[in-house]
Design an enzyme around this catalytic site. Sequence first.
Site, short mmCIF file in Angstrom:
data_model
loop_
_atom_site.label_atom_id
_atom_site.label_comp_id
_atom_site.label_asym_id
_atom_site.label_seq_id
_atom_site.Cartn_x
_atom_site.Cartn_y
_atom_site.Cartn_z
N LYS A 1 41.38 34.83 34.46
CA LYS A 1 41.15 35.70 33.31
C LYS A 1 42.41 36.47 32.90
O LYS A 1 43.27 35.92 32.21
CB LYS A 1 39.97 36.63 33.58
CG LYS A 1 38.66 35.87 33.76
CD LYS A 1 37.45 36.74 33.76
CE LYS A 1 36.17 35.93 33.99
NZ LYS A 1 35.77 35.10 32.85
N TYR B 1 28.88 34.68 41.49
CA TYR B 1 29.18 33.41 40.84
C TYR B 1 30.65 33.10 41.07
O TYR B 1 31.53 33.92 40.79
CB TYR B 1 28.89 33.53 39.34
CG TYR B 1 29.26 32.32 38.53
CD1 TYR B 1 28.49 31.16 38.58
CD2 TYR B 1 30.36 32.33 37.68
CE1 TYR B 1 28.81 30.04 37.82
CE2 TYR B 1 30.70 31.22 36.91
CZ TYR B 1 29.91 30.09 36.98
OH TYR B 1 30.25 29.00 36.22
N ASP C 1 37.20 36.64 45.81
CA ASP C 1 37.21 36.10 44.46
C ASP C 1 37.45 37.26 43.50
O ASP C 1 36.53 37.99 43.14
CB ASP C 1 35.88 35.40 44.17
CG ASP C 1 35.83 34.79 42.78
OD1 ASP C 1 36.72 35.09 41.95
OD2 ASP C 1 34.90 34.02 42.51
#
Length: 429
Positions: A273, A150, A245
Amino acid sequence: MSLQTPMQQTHSLKARQEALRYMPGGVNSPVRALKSVGGMPLFIRKAKGSTLTDVDGNRFTDFCLSWGVCILGHAHPDVNKAIREALARGTSYGIPSLPETELARLINFHFPAMEKVRMVSSGTEAVMSAIRLARGFTNRDLIVKFDGCYHGHADHLLVSAGSGVARLHAASSAGVPEAVTAATISLPFNDPDAVIRLFREKGDAIAALIVEPVPANMGVVLPRDGFLPLLRELTARHGALLVFDEVITGFRVALGGVQGETGIVPDLTTLGKIMGGGFPAAAFGGKAEIMDLLAPDGPVYQAGTLSGNPVAMSAGIATLNTLAHGDYYLRLQEKAAGFFTALAAVAAGKNMSLNHAGSMFTLFMTPKPPASFDDVKMTDTVRFANFFRHMFAQGYYLSPSPFEANFLSGAHSARRLSQFLRAVKDFAG
């Protein structure tokens, strides 16, 4: 309220009814609704260390940690101090400030492949921008990703995605035209033959291959030996860009991410994050010759009013400095290693399996650790929902989906980790 006191939910029920009046599903991100585990959303009043306290006073040891953000634990004093000082100077300028450069310098120190960095506000935005930049640099259109990985909710990457869309098919969302996803190809993760075939057939048309180097959005899945080096070799040979990623794995698997652990140097990297210290912040970066194509120096446009927000930058600086100070990170990794050894022993022979990397982990309801999205989809979702509710009743909050990772922080105590293991053992029987 102690963890042993029967759970009260009066205020939570009222909060949910009110939220449903004004927000779709009563939430601002789908997985928070807890539908896949048959639960009711938590409404949190405060968080400190490894503990969440909801509006009814129920306390939970948090293993979701805002989906991996809070590696120091919630409300860490060093981060809070930096935030208070930044707030006193103003919350948003819309023009450059010194913390932006300082955080970029720290990112470059830990991720040398990110020679230049552009700050944004979310992981989705970082990936979306990196893909646009890759297409602008190569003058090609095709993007390659992997099933179950994702990369945010940008239209062109919602193809066979993990996270909250893991159970959806095709474009993984209504409202995404086929024409938008037509230039995105998704392959099975850990399948080198599929990647080799694709590059043999279409290598000259591929702008970039993007991968979570350790996927965490279908649960933690480990790359097989040789798989990531193969991706680096194929992209380099065919003139495509390799994009790591590391929104989740950055500063989580290691201070320098998976690329720091493996020595594999991607062309572009996305972060999020942890780097925001609990605030909406993310970044993408890579080789200077690629990054210099961004406006205002080049023709690839990207912008954002809150990009480089001074409060978020200050929180990120404090977080990374604390992580890198003394032996903090080493102690976290040692804690995680001991905990995972014990958890694997508890799960053995119980139709449960453990995958972990750094201080993140997933306990799958499968007899052996998954190595691909197809393996992950074999998990017993009903049993996972029962497991989630069992742990919840014992005062533990896990990521509420069988297709997500869980996380440890420096704030998790040895006592609570030991009690967690006993609760898992009680469930496993």
